[in-house]
Design an enzyme around this catalytic site. Structure first.
Site: not given
Ligand code: FPP
Length: 241
Positions: A66, A18
């Site tokens: 998501n 996150d």
């Molecule tokens: C949460 O941060 C993150 C996600 C929903 C996506 C995670 C994906 C990756 C790290 C990349 C792809 C994965 C692989 C396995 C290569 P957020 O976007 O909710 O952050 P925020 O809360 O700060 O908005």
């Protein structure tokens, strides 16, 4: 590189990646830039966990919720995931040598068939890996996982292949995406949030939680060590005294 030693290691670590969006925002970059950096961190920590001898690790890459994000963000995450799959295929021999078993947790039916074909290929090609189960949760939701397990048991009960009274925790767990893997011992959540967000609900029944304010793209091996040190000190009672 010298590795720290721990008196006890969690068998199964779960990581909620996150804070990518906030990391990007702080830098005046688009959210997708945070995911790019987050995908790098995922590779780094996955590799490090393997080097330390963690037997099972699960990363939350994309939840069933998501899909409600802007289309360009969803496709950017899927693209990063696809890039990782391609790279894993290119490095297949190395993964096999390292004993890595890749597993994907989640409902594959909504994922692009080109991706699921590669996911299935990698799961089969690495199925013999015995050192580390590297799980990636994609289109994953804990409630959805429980429901599909219930439906599968109900179907078997209805067609007479299972006795409803014989359904125990083991029978239920064999229908989860994590079938054959132990429950989560340690759940890591960076970025200051302290909630489970529908992640591995059944498997985390007795998990220890470790939170940090660090945003996922800034997460380092040192943070991982810190979580493991905290885990070492926890007194796990599983409802006993
Ligand atoms: C949460 O941060 C993150 C996600 C929903 C996506 C995670 C994906 C990756 C790290 C990349 C792809 C994965 C692989 C396995 C290569 P957020 O976007 O909710 O952050 P925020 O809360 O700060 O908005």
């Amino acid at each position: 590189m010298e590795f720290p030693t721990f008196s006890v290691l969690p068998r199964h670590v779960a990581v909620i990646m996150d804070g990518n969006g906030r990391w990007a925002k702080k830098r005046g970059l688009p959210r997708t830039a945070g995911h790019i950096e987050g995908a790098r961190t995922f590779r780094k920590i996955g590799e490090y966990a393997g080097d330390l001898g963690i037997r099972h690790i699960t990363f939350y890459a994309f939840s069933t919720e998501n899909w409600s994000r802007p289309e360009n963000e969803v496709s950017a995450i899927m693209k990063l995931f696809g890039d990782y799959l391609e790279e894993s295929r290119e490095r297949l021999e190395e993964s096999i040598q390292k004993g890595i078993r890749l597993r994907f947790l989640g409902d594959k039916s909504r994922i692009d068939p080109a991706l699921t074909a590669l996911m299935d290929f990698m799961e089969e090609a690495t199925a013999g890996g015995k050192k580390i189960d590297l799980n990636i949760a994609l289109n994953y939701g804990g409630q959805q996982e429980i429901l599909q397990a219930v439906k599968s048991l109900a179907r078997d009960a209805a067609n007479g292949t299972i006795d409803p009274d014989a359904i125990d925790a083991g029978a239920f767990e064999s229908r989860l995406y994590t079938a054959g893997q132990p429950p989560v011992d340690l759940m890591i959540r960076p970025s200051g949030e302290q909630r489970i967000s529908n992640f591995l609900l059944w498997q985390s029944a007795y998990a220890e939680f470790w939170y940090s304010d660090v945003l996922w793209p800034d997460f380092t091996e040192e943070h991982f060590n810190e979580a493991l040190r905290a885990y070492e000190k926890r007194n796990r009672r599983f409802g006993g005294v």
